[in-house]
Design an enzyme around this catalytic site. Structure first.
Site, PDB file in Angstrom:
ATOM      1  N   GLU A 118      -2.095   5.087   3.038  1.00 54.33           N
ATOM      2  CA  GLU A 118      -2.059   3.572   2.585  1.00 54.33           C
ATOM      3  C   GLU A 118      -3.330   3.098   2.287  1.00 54.33           C
ATOM      4  O   GLU A 118      -3.488   2.166   1.304  1.00 54.33           O
ATOM      5  CB  GLU A 118      -1.505   2.848   3.781  1.00 54.33           C
ATOM      6  CG  GLU A 118       0.213   3.172   3.686  1.00 54.33           C
ATOM      7  CD  GLU A 118       0.483   4.390   4.814  1.00 54.33           C
ATOM      8  OE1 GLU A 118      -0.581   4.968   5.147  1.00 54.33           O
ATOM      9  OE2 GLU A 118       1.604   4.619   4.827  1.00 54.33           O
ATOM     10  N   ASP A 161       0.869  -1.186  -0.118  1.00 54.29           N
ATOM     11  CA  ASP A 161       0.155  -0.128   0.098  1.00 54.29           C
ATOM     12  C   ASP A 161       0.854   1.069  -0.036  1.00 54.29           C
ATOM     13  O   ASP A 161       0.451   2.446   0.305  1.00 54.29           O
ATOM     14  CB  ASP A 161      -0.920   0.044   1.364  1.00 54.29           C
ATOM     15  CG  ASP A 161      -0.257  -0.447   2.608  1.00 54.29           C
ATOM     16  OD1 ASP A 161       1.055  -0.040   2.655  1.00 54.29           O
ATOM     17  OD2 ASP A 161      -0.645  -0.612   3.413  1.00 54.29           O
ATOM     18  N   ARG A 168       2.082   8.400   9.235  1.00 51.27           N
ATOM     19  CA  ARG A 168       2.115   9.822   8.659  1.00 51.27           C
ATOM     20  C   ARG A 168       1.086  10.466   9.663  1.00 51.27           C
ATOM     21  O   ARG A 168       1.070  11.535  10.139  1.00 51.27           O
ATOM     22  CB  ARG A 168       1.469   9.941   7.322  1.00 51.27           C
ATOM     23  CG  ARG A 168       2.849  10.133   6.462  1.00 51.27           C
ATOM     24  CD  ARG A 168       2.415  10.313   4.985  1.00 51.27           C
ATOM     25  NE  ARG A 168       3.375  10.918   4.158  1.00 51.27           N
ATOM     26  CZ  ARG A 168       4.653  10.324   3.812  1.00 51.27           C
ATOM     27  NH1 ARG A 168       4.858   9.080   4.148  1.00 51.27           N
ATOM     28  NH2 ARG A 168       5.278  11.258   2.943  1.00 51.27           N
ATOM     29  N   GLU A 224      -0.543  -9.292  -0.993  1.00 46.67           N
ATOM     30  CA  GLU A 224      -0.964  -8.396   0.149  1.00 46.67           C
ATOM     31  C   GLU A 224      -2.329  -7.423  -0.089  1.00 46.67           C
ATOM     32  O   GLU A 224      -2.357  -6.434   0.084  1.00 46.67           O
ATOM     33  CB  GLU A 224       0.020  -7.548   0.919  1.00 46.67           C
ATOM     34  CG  GLU A 224      -0.277  -7.303   2.399  1.00 46.67           C
ATOM     35  CD  GLU A 224       0.738  -6.593   3.115  1.00 46.67           C
ATOM     36  OE1 GLU A 224       1.558  -7.127   3.762  1.00 46.67           O
ATOM     37  OE2 GLU A 224       0.662  -5.294   3.210  1.00 46.67           O
ATOM     38  N   HIS A 270      13.079   5.189  12.674  1.00 48.72           N
ATOM     39  CA  HIS A 270      12.651   5.325  11.300  1.00 48.72           C
ATOM     40  C   HIS A 270      13.341   6.771  10.831  1.00 48.72           C
ATOM     41  O   HIS A 270      13.611   7.676  11.448  1.00 48.72           O
ATOM     42  CB  HIS A 270      11.434   5.641  11.079  1.00 48.72           C
ATOM     43  CG  HIS A 270      10.850   5.394   9.627  1.00 48.72           C
ATOM     44  ND1 HIS A 270      10.895   6.429   8.604  1.00 48.72           N
ATOM     45  CD2 HIS A 270      10.260   4.265   8.952  1.00 48.72           C
ATOM     46  CE1 HIS A 270      10.597   5.937   7.444  1.00 48.72           C
ATOM     47  NE2 HIS A 270       9.856   4.668   7.708  1.00 48.72           N
TER      48      HIS A 270
HETATM   49  C1  UD1 Z   1       6.732   4.743   3.627  1.00 52.96           C
HETATM   50  C2  UD1 Z   1       5.331   4.504   3.111  1.00 52.96           C
HETATM   51  C3  UD1 Z   1       4.384   3.894   4.332  1.00 52.96           C
HETATM   52  C4  UD1 Z   1       5.273   2.560   4.803  1.00 52.96           C
HETATM   53  C5  UD1 Z   1       6.826   3.026   5.227  1.00 52.96           C
HETATM   54  C6  UD1 Z   1       7.456   1.974   5.608  1.00 52.96           C
HETATM   55  C7  UD1 Z   1       4.280   5.922   1.538  1.00 52.96           C
HETATM   56  C8  UD1 Z   1       3.930   7.223   1.270  1.00 52.96           C
HETATM   57  N1  UD1 Z   1       4.721   5.680   2.730  1.00 52.96           N
HETATM   58  O1  UD1 Z   1       6.605   5.996   4.580  1.00 52.96           O
HETATM   59  O2  UD1 Z   1       3.387   3.265   3.555  1.00 52.96           O
HETATM   60  O3  UD1 Z   1       4.627   2.087   5.767  1.00 52.96           O
HETATM   61  O4  UD1 Z   1       7.366   3.621   4.064  1.00 52.96           O
HETATM   62  O5  UD1 Z   1       8.667   2.348   6.340  1.00 52.96           O
HETATM   63  O6  UD1 Z   1       4.453   5.101   0.557  1.00 52.96           O
HETATM   64  N2  UD1 Z   1      14.125   8.704   4.617  1.00 52.96           N
HETATM   65  C9  UD1 Z   1      15.526   8.335   4.272  1.00 52.96           C
HETATM   66  N3  UD1 Z   1      16.085   7.263   4.279  1.00 52.96           N
HETATM   67  C10 UD1 Z   1      15.266   5.877   4.008  1.00 52.96           C
HETATM   68  C11 UD1 Z   1      14.074   6.260   4.080  1.00 52.96           C
HETATM   69  C12 UD1 Z   1      13.433   7.352   4.237  1.00 52.96           C
HETATM   70  O7  UD1 Z   1      16.370   9.456   4.704  1.00 52.96           O
HETATM   71  O8  UD1 Z   1      15.830   4.959   3.825  1.00 52.96           O
HETATM   72  C13 UD1 Z   1      13.618   9.488   4.675  1.00 52.96           C
HETATM   73  C14 UD1 Z   1      13.560  10.571   3.498  1.00 52.96           C
HETATM   74  O9  UD1 Z   1      13.744  11.980   4.077  1.00 52.96           O
HETATM   75  C15 UD1 Z   1      12.228  10.630   2.630  1.00 52.96           C
HETATM   76  C16 UD1 Z   1      11.295  10.219   4.331  1.00 52.96           C
HETATM   77  O10 UD1 Z   1      12.167   9.606   5.036  1.00 52.96           O
HETATM   78  O11 UD1 Z   1      12.011  11.891   2.148  1.00 52.96           O
HETATM   79  C17 UD1 Z   1       9.949   9.750   3.963  1.00 52.96           C
HETATM   80  O12 UD1 Z   1      10.051   8.676   2.983  1.00 52.96           O
HETATM   81  P1  UD1 Z   1       8.657   8.024   2.543  1.00 52.96           P
HETATM   82  O13 UD1 Z   1       8.825   6.818   1.885  1.00 52.96           O
HETATM   83  O14 UD1 Z   1       7.854   9.313   1.622  1.00 52.96           O
HETATM   84  O15 UD1 Z   1       7.706   7.768   3.855  1.00 52.96           O
HETATM   85  P2  UD1 Z   1       7.801   6.891   4.717  1.00 52.96           P
HETATM   86  O16 UD1 Z   1       7.407   7.612   6.212  1.00 52.96           O
HETATM   87  O17 UD1 Z   1       9.089   6.082   4.869  1.00 52.96           O
HETATM   88  N1  UDP Z   2      12.166  -3.738  10.322  1.00 56.86           N
HETATM   89  C1  UDP Z   2      13.565  -3.857  10.265  1.00 56.86           C
HETATM   90  N2  UDP Z   2      14.446  -3.041  11.025  1.00 56.86           N
HETATM   91  C2  UDP Z   2      13.929  -1.868  11.932  1.00 56.86           C
HETATM   92  C3  UDP Z   2      12.487  -1.910  11.914  1.00 56.86           C
HETATM   93  C4  UDP Z   2      11.670  -2.706  11.270  1.00 56.86           C
HETATM   94  O1  UDP Z   2      14.160  -4.582   9.659  1.00 56.86           O
HETATM   95  O2  UDP Z   2      14.742  -1.335  12.416  1.00 56.86           O
HETATM   96  C5  UDP Z   2      11.481  -4.733   9.694  1.00 56.86           C
HETATM   97  C6  UDP Z   2      10.277  -5.381  10.398  1.00 56.86           C
HETATM   98  O3  UDP Z   2      10.566  -6.465  10.951  1.00 56.86           O
HETATM   99  C7  UDP Z   2       9.163  -5.468   9.448  1.00 56.86           C
HETATM  100  C8  UDP Z   2       9.392  -4.002   8.541  1.00 56.86           C
HETATM  101  O4  UDP Z   2      10.788  -3.693   8.705  1.00 56.86           O
HETATM  102  O5  UDP Z   2       9.161  -6.617   8.708  1.00 56.86           O
HETATM  103  C9  UDP Z   2       8.420  -3.233   8.963  1.00 56.86           C
HETATM  104  O6  UDP Z   2       8.681  -1.973   8.145  1.00 56.86           O
HETATM  105  P1  UDP Z   2       7.978  -0.474   8.565  1.00 56.86           P
HETATM  106  O7  UDP Z   2       7.787  -0.573  10.174  1.00 56.86           O
HETATM  107  O8  UDP Z   2       9.149   0.360   7.966  1.00 56.86           O
HETATM  108  O9  UDP Z   2       6.754  -0.472   7.589  1.00 56.86           O
HETATM  109  P2  UDP Z   2       5.330  -0.888   7.665  1.00 56.86           P
HETATM  110  O10 UDP Z   2       5.296  -2.577   8.224  1.00 56.86           O
HETATM  111  O11 UDP Z   2       4.728  -0.077   8.759  1.00 56.86           O
HETATM  112  O12 UDP Z   2       4.740  -0.874   6.454  1.00 56.86           O
END
Ligand code: UD1
Ligand code: UDP
Length: 372
Positions: free
Chosen positions: A131, A95, A215, A117, A245
């Site tokens: 999502e 999602d 978010r 999924e 995160h």
């Molecule tokens: C995204 C997904 C969310 C998912 C989550 C898992 C969307 C809109 N959101 O949220 O559904 O549950 O990932 O973790 O698709 N960033 C880094 N390095 C990384 C990853 C992220 O610096 O490796 C920072 C960047 O500034 C980036 C920000 O996080 O712009 C947001 O990342 P984004 O993928 O847009 O949203 P998430 O909150 O990570």
């Molecule tokens: N996870 C990981 N390292 C971390 C935190 C989570 O590998 O520091 C794994 C966790 O076991 C799960 C997945 O990442 O499989 C969950 O990812 P996240 O919480 O980013 O996204 P969501 O599941 O909420 O979409």
């Protein structure tokens, strides 16, 4: 059959890794992989561990990216790849914005989409945001829907999706978890590396493992969560460990509020084997993650979910997960209760995982080959 799998964030990569492994073991499939790079470092950690070498990497991530920028950049980038590769089918997961953009790009090129999924719903378009809308749109475009549970299938049927397009497979995260767990048990050098990097819980303490990134909790919700964790850390008999995160809307407030507490350990995101190890060491997990709600019951760990609704009600019914919202006082109360009341604790640790048996990926590949 030429299949193009498209994903871009940490959880999608973890959950698609078993599917890619099943494709690789089948000589009837030519498997191509495109990562959008919606996440960078958190995606690369997963690609490294599962040894996934993408054919395409759009490298799209920007600091604090907006949803519209992200979606439009991906739509253009993915369309180019689909045009060049002409796959028989595109496979997306879950999602995220990557899942939505990849589904839309495939649809515009009239390439059929398989959605792994499928069918998760809260029933509220803003929870989680964005999502819920992403998965509704993907499910309504895809012609093969891989639902993890019967309840997810029911959600799809009630939206009018044809039963012949729905396949109940279990969730591939359980495949990934079992694979990693076994590797951790068998590979002594991996085990000692991971244990060296994760020295928790410390002596005579219980580990509370925390993650959070939704978010809809940015701002006030996250502040309340942090205040609860600060309060809990005063107990002295716990180590609160929080791999933070990388989203700046999470990282900045969490670091600002929680850096100075002696029993709170803020870490960089852990690679997958380290996180599985951390979950095994945990006494309680406090999280808003979707994937963790699915994994933890297989490890016998209770999860307090800092949300008001879940698209995974199966684990709440099973008893392994409790929704506690984001209010400081409720989170504090529920953590104390789990730490101090053995009956409550035991009631959450001995449940059967409704998300599968670790063979979801094989079922998905079998269905694609016979029906796709
Ligand atoms: C995204 C997904 C969310 C998912 C989550 C898992 C969307 C809109 N959101 O949220 O559904 O549950 O990932 O973790 O698709 N960033 C880094 N390095 C990384 C990853 C992220 O610096 O490796 C920072 C960047 O500034 C980036 C920000 O996080 O712009 C947001 O990342 P984004 O993928 O847009 O949203 P998430 O909150 O990570
Ligand atoms: N996870 C990981 N390292 C971390 C935190 C989570 O590998 O520091 C794994 C966790 O076991 C799960 C997945 O990442 O499989 C969950 O990812 P996240 O919480 O980013 O996204 P969501 O599941 O909420 O979409």
């Amino acid at each position: 059959m030429r299949i193009l799998s498209i994903f871009g964030t940490r959880p999608e990569a973890i959950k698609m890794a078993p599917v890619l492994k099943a494709f690789a073991a089948n000589n009837k499939v030519e498997s191509l992989v495109c990562v959008t790079g919606q996440h960078r470092c958190m995606l690369d950690q997963v690609l490294d561990f599962f040894n996934i070498k993408p054919h395409y990497d759009l490298n799209i991530m920007k600091e604090n990216q907006g949803l519209a920028d992200l979606t439009s950049a991906m739509l253009l980038g993915i369309t180019e790849i689909i045009t060049r590769e002409r796959p028989d089918r595109v496979l997306v997961h879950g999602d995220t914005t990557t899942a939505l953009a990849a589904t839309l790009a495939a649809f515009y090129k009239q390439v059929p989409v398989g959605h792994v999924e499928a069918g998760l719903r809260t029933g509220n378009i803003y929870l989680p945001f964005p999502e819920e809308a992403n998965r509704i749109l993907a499910d309504n475009i895809a012609d093969m829907l891989f639902a993890p549970t019967k309840l997810a299938k029911q959600n799809l049927l009630s939206e009018g999706i044809a039963e012949s397009n729905i396949f109940v497979t279990g969730n591939t995260v359980i495949d990934a978890l079992f694979y990693t767990s076994t590797k951790l048990e068998q590979d002594k050098s991996l085990q000692s590396k991971v244990a060296r990097n994760f020295p928790f819980p410390t002596k005579n303490k219980k580990l509370i493992l925390v993650t959070g990134h939704r978010r809809e909790s940015f701002g006030e919700g996250l502040k309340q969560i942090c205040e609860a964790l600060g309060n809990i850390s005063n107990r002295g008999d716990v180590d609160v460990v929080y791999p933070v995160h990388l989203n700046p809307n999470v990282k900045e407030p969490v670091t600002e509020i929680l850096s100075e507490f002696p029993n709170i350990h803020l870490l960089q995101p852990l690679d997958y084997p380290s996180f599985v190890y951390a979950m095994k060491q945990a006494y309680i997990i406090v999280s808003d993650s979707g994937g963790i709600q699915e994994e933890a019951p297989s490890l016998g760990k209770p999860v307090l979910v800092m949300r008001t609704s879940t698209e995974r009600p199966e684990v709440v019914t099973a008893g392994a997960v409790k929704l506690v919202g984001t209010s400081t006082s409720t989170i504090i109360k529920e953590i104390h209760k789990l730490l101090d009341d053995t009956r409550t604790y035991n009631g959450m640790t001995k449940t059967k995982n409704p998300f599968g048996d670790g063979f979801a990926a094989n079922r998905i590949v079998k269905e694609i080959l016979s029906n796709g």
